[in-house]
Motif scaffolding. Sequence first.
Motif, PDB file in Angstrom:
ATOM      1  N   LYS A  84      87.801-115.708 -41.576  1.00 13.24           N
ATOM      2  CA  LYS A  84      87.763-114.846 -42.761  1.00 13.24           C
ATOM      3  C   LYS A  84      87.585-113.381 -42.357  1.00 13.24           C
ATOM      4  CE  LYS A  84      85.026-114.062 -46.986  1.00 13.24           C
ATOM      5  NZ  LYS A  84      84.398-112.784 -46.582  1.00 13.24           N
ATOM      6  N   SER A  85      86.704-113.151 -41.398  1.00  7.02           N
ATOM      7  CA  SER A  85      86.461-111.783 -40.953  1.00  7.02           C
ATOM      8  C   SER A  85      87.721-111.169 -40.351  1.00  7.02           C
ATOM      9  CB  SER A  85      85.330-111.775 -39.912  1.00  7.02           C
ATOM     10  OG  SER A  85      85.063-110.473 -39.468  1.00  7.02           O
ATOM     11  N   LEU A  86      88.462-111.964 -39.588  1.00  8.76           N
ATOM     12  CA  LEU A  86      89.676-111.457 -38.956  1.00  8.76           C
ATOM     13  C   LEU A  86      90.812-111.274 -39.953  1.00  8.76           C
ATOM     14  CD1 LEU A  86      89.791-113.502 -35.625  1.00  8.76           C
ATOM     15  CD2 LEU A  86      89.689-111.017 -35.811  1.00  8.76           C
ATOM     16  N   VAL A  87      91.044-112.289 -40.770  1.00 12.87           N
ATOM     17  CA  VAL A  87      92.205-112.284 -41.668  1.00 12.87           C
ATOM     18  C   VAL A  87      91.989-111.387 -42.879  1.00 12.87           C
ATOM     19  CG1 VAL A  87      93.667-113.711 -43.145  1.00 12.87           C
ATOM     20  CG2 VAL A  87      92.925-114.581 -40.915  1.00 12.87           C
ATOM     21  N   VAL A  88      90.814-111.479 -43.489  1.00  5.21           N
ATOM     22  CA  VAL A  88      90.555-110.737 -44.719  1.00  5.21           C
ATOM     23  C   VAL A  88      90.035-109.325 -44.438  1.00  5.21           C
ATOM     24  CG1 VAL A  88      89.254-110.690 -46.876  1.00  5.21           C
ATOM     25  CG2 VAL A  88      90.130-112.872 -45.981  1.00  5.21           C
ATOM     26  N   SER A  89      89.037-109.245 -43.535  1.00  9.60           N
ATOM     27  CA  SER A  89      88.401-107.949 -43.282  1.00  9.60           C
ATOM     28  C   SER A  89      89.021-107.192 -42.115  1.00  9.60           C
ATOM     29  CB  SER A  89      86.901-108.145 -43.022  1.00  9.60           C
ATOM     30  OG  SER A  89      86.288-108.815 -44.112  1.00  9.60           O
ATOM     31  N   GLY A  90      89.779-107.902 -41.295  1.00 14.52           N
ATOM     32  CA  GLY A  90      90.423-107.260 -40.151  1.00 14.52           C
ATOM     33  C   GLY A  90      89.465-106.776 -39.096  1.00 14.52           C
ATOM     34  N   THR A  91      88.380-107.528 -38.891  1.00 11.38           N
ATOM     35  CA  THR A  91      87.377-107.101 -37.916  1.00 11.38           C
ATOM     36  C   THR A  91      86.830-108.285 -37.134  1.00 11.38           C
ATOM     37  OG1 THR A  91      85.275-105.915 -37.648  1.00 11.38           O
ATOM     38  CG2 THR A  91      85.501-107.299 -39.604  1.00 11.38           C
ATOM     39  N   TRP A  92      86.393-107.995 -35.921  1.00  7.18           N
ATOM     40  CA  TRP A  92      85.710-108.958 -35.058  1.00  7.18           C
ATOM     41  C   TRP A  92      84.317-108.382 -34.862  1.00  7.18           C
ATOM     42  CZ3 TRP A  92      87.356-113.528 -32.526  1.00  7.18           C
ATOM     43  CH2 TRP A  92      86.554-113.986 -31.490  1.00  7.18           C
ATOM     44  N   ALA A  93      83.420-108.681 -35.783  1.00 10.73           N
ATOM     45  CA  ALA A  93      82.120-108.019 -35.839  1.00 10.73           C
ATOM     46  C   ALA A  93      81.039-108.854 -35.170  1.00 10.73           C
ATOM     47  CB  ALA A  93      81.749-107.740 -37.287  1.00 10.73           C
ATOM     48  N   TYR A  94      80.461-108.331 -34.107  1.00 11.34           N
ATOM     49  CA  TYR A  94      79.369-109.026 -33.445  1.00 11.34           C
ATOM     50  C   TYR A  94      78.111-108.981 -34.313  1.00 11.34           C
ATOM     51  CZ  TYR A  94      82.100-109.447 -29.201  1.00 11.34           C
ATOM     52  OH  TYR A  94      83.066-109.792 -28.297  1.00 11.34           O
ATOM     53  N   LEU A 138      79.507-115.224 -33.268  1.00  9.45           N
ATOM     54  CA  LEU A 138      79.777-113.909 -32.687  1.00  9.45           C
ATOM     55  C   LEU A 138      78.487-113.199 -32.261  1.00  9.45           C
ATOM     56  CD1 LEU A 138      82.697-112.583 -34.920  1.00  9.45           C
ATOM     57  CD2 LEU A 138      82.787-113.802 -32.740  1.00  9.45           C
ATOM     58  N   ASP A 139      77.566-113.966 -31.736  1.00  5.76           N
ATOM     59  CA  ASP A 139      76.340-113.423 -31.168  1.00  5.76           C
ATOM     60  C   ASP A 139      76.695-112.355 -30.125  1.00  5.76           C
ATOM     61  OD1 ASP A 139      74.025-113.112 -29.431  1.00  5.76           O
ATOM     62  OD2 ASP A 139      73.249-114.974 -30.284  1.00  5.76           O
ATOM     63  N   ARG A 140      75.971-111.254 -30.141  1.00  7.79           N
ATOM     64  CA  ARG A 140      76.245-110.164 -29.203  1.00  7.79           C
ATOM     65  C   ARG A 140      76.072-110.574 -27.747  1.00  7.79           C
ATOM     66  NH1 ARG A 140      73.935-107.721 -33.621  1.00  7.79           N
ATOM     67  NH2 ARG A 140      75.134-105.990 -34.520  1.00  7.79           N
ATOM     68  N   ASP A 141      75.321-111.644 -27.509  1.00  6.64           N
ATOM     69  CA  ASP A 141      75.106-112.115 -26.141  1.00  6.64           C
ATOM     70  C   ASP A 141      76.209-113.032 -25.644  1.00  6.64           C
ATOM     71  OD1 ASP A 141      72.738-110.735 -26.048  1.00  6.64           O
ATOM     72  OD2 ASP A 141      71.497-112.450 -26.614  1.00  6.64           O
ATOM     73  N   HIS A 142      77.127-113.417 -26.515  1.00 14.07           N
ATOM     74  CA  HIS A 142      78.197-114.323 -26.099  1.00 14.07           C
ATOM     75  C   HIS A 142      79.288-113.568 -25.353  1.00 14.07           C
ATOM     76  CE1 HIS A 142      77.194-117.511 -29.417  1.00 14.07           C
ATOM     77  NE2 HIS A 142      76.220-117.332 -28.549  1.00 14.07           N
ATOM     78  N   LEU A 143      79.637-114.083 -24.191  1.00  7.50           N
ATOM     79  CA  LEU A 143      80.680-113.466 -23.374  1.00  7.50           C
ATOM     80  C   LEU A 143      82.001-114.220 -23.447  1.00  7.50           C
ATOM     81  CD1 LEU A 143      78.639-112.655 -20.125  1.00  7.50           C
ATOM     82  CD2 LEU A 143      79.045-111.196 -22.117  1.00  7.50           C
ATOM     83  N   ARG A 144      81.954-115.500 -23.771  1.00 10.57           N
ATOM     84  CA  ARG A 144      83.160-116.336 -23.822  1.00 10.57           C
ATOM     85  C   ARG A 144      83.205-117.086 -25.148  1.00 10.57           C
ATOM     86  NH1 ARG A 144      86.336-114.150 -19.998  1.00 10.57           N
ATOM     87  NH2 ARG A 144      85.196-113.937 -18.009  1.00 10.57           N
ATOM     88  N   PHE A 145      84.417-117.372 -25.611  1.00 14.18           N
ATOM     89  CA  PHE A 145      84.605-118.005 -26.916  1.00 14.18           C
ATOM     90  C   PHE A 145      85.561-119.186 -26.780  1.00 14.18           C
ATOM     91  CE2 PHE A 145      83.445-113.618 -27.463  1.00 14.18           C
ATOM     92  CZ  PHE A 145      82.446-113.686 -28.421  1.00 14.18           C
ATOM     93  N   PHE A 146      85.251-120.262 -27.507  1.00 14.04           N
ATOM     94  CA  PHE A 146      85.995-121.504 -27.370  1.00 14.04           C
ATOM     95  C   PHE A 146      86.294-122.136 -28.719  1.00 14.04           C
ATOM     96  CE2 PHE A 146      83.300-120.925 -23.679  1.00 14.04           C
ATOM     97  CZ  PHE A 146      84.144-121.197 -22.609  1.00 14.04           C
TER      98      PHE A 146
END
Length: 229
Positions: free
Chosen positions: A137-147, A153-161
């Motif tokens: 929803k954040s990507l498609v609707v809001s156009g953002t990848w917000a930590y 989207l925890d700020r401490d996460h370095l990798r995503f799966f």
Amino acid sequence: MRNTAEKTKVGDKYRDTPKDDILALIPGDAVRILDVGCGAGATGRELKLRRSCEIVGVEIDAGRAARAESRLDKVLHADVETADLPFEATFDCVVCADVLEHLRDPWAVVRKLRGYLRPGGSLVAGLPNVRHWRVLKSLVVSGTWAYEDSGVLDRDHLRFFARKDIIRMFEEAGFTTERLAAVSGSRSRFFRMTAEKRSPFDVLTGGLFRNILALQYVASFRKAGGFAE
């Protein structure tokens, strides 16, 4: 029921509570267990209350490692990515709960951990799902990848799966997938999914929306033969 995604903003970011979805997947015959990223040892302590077993923890945070020492059989204050851990292939199970997404090279660490398992041993892991509907929803609707302070989207996460990425990482490292369960983290009983139980919504929809409702996946993998350590 508690799940591996539970967090708090009071004091330590991660709650000092057992991770029930992880505990549900640890094999019943596992008696020697390596808990990587053991935190303060809450999950290991709960397992030791349930049955006789030896649990060795590895924790990068000095404060949490110190707390875990009174709960587990042995704790190493170390970075699993860089430390030369003094282990051989003697563990029945390795646990990686909310750990791999924080590492620079989780693929290399999974291969490293495989070397500490006895033949046929298991690895149990919990990983957040980047395909969760809130991220989409954040990507498609809001156009953002917000930590954020916590969550996928925890700020401490370095990798995503996503689900397929998790399976690929472990199978390429020499594991076979035994079980992979979606955990929703929802407070509503209608949508709540755990390692042990599907939600009513998931049953009614035939699992059609499972991969976007999953806040994270918990999974168990078996060490396969024929791979060089």
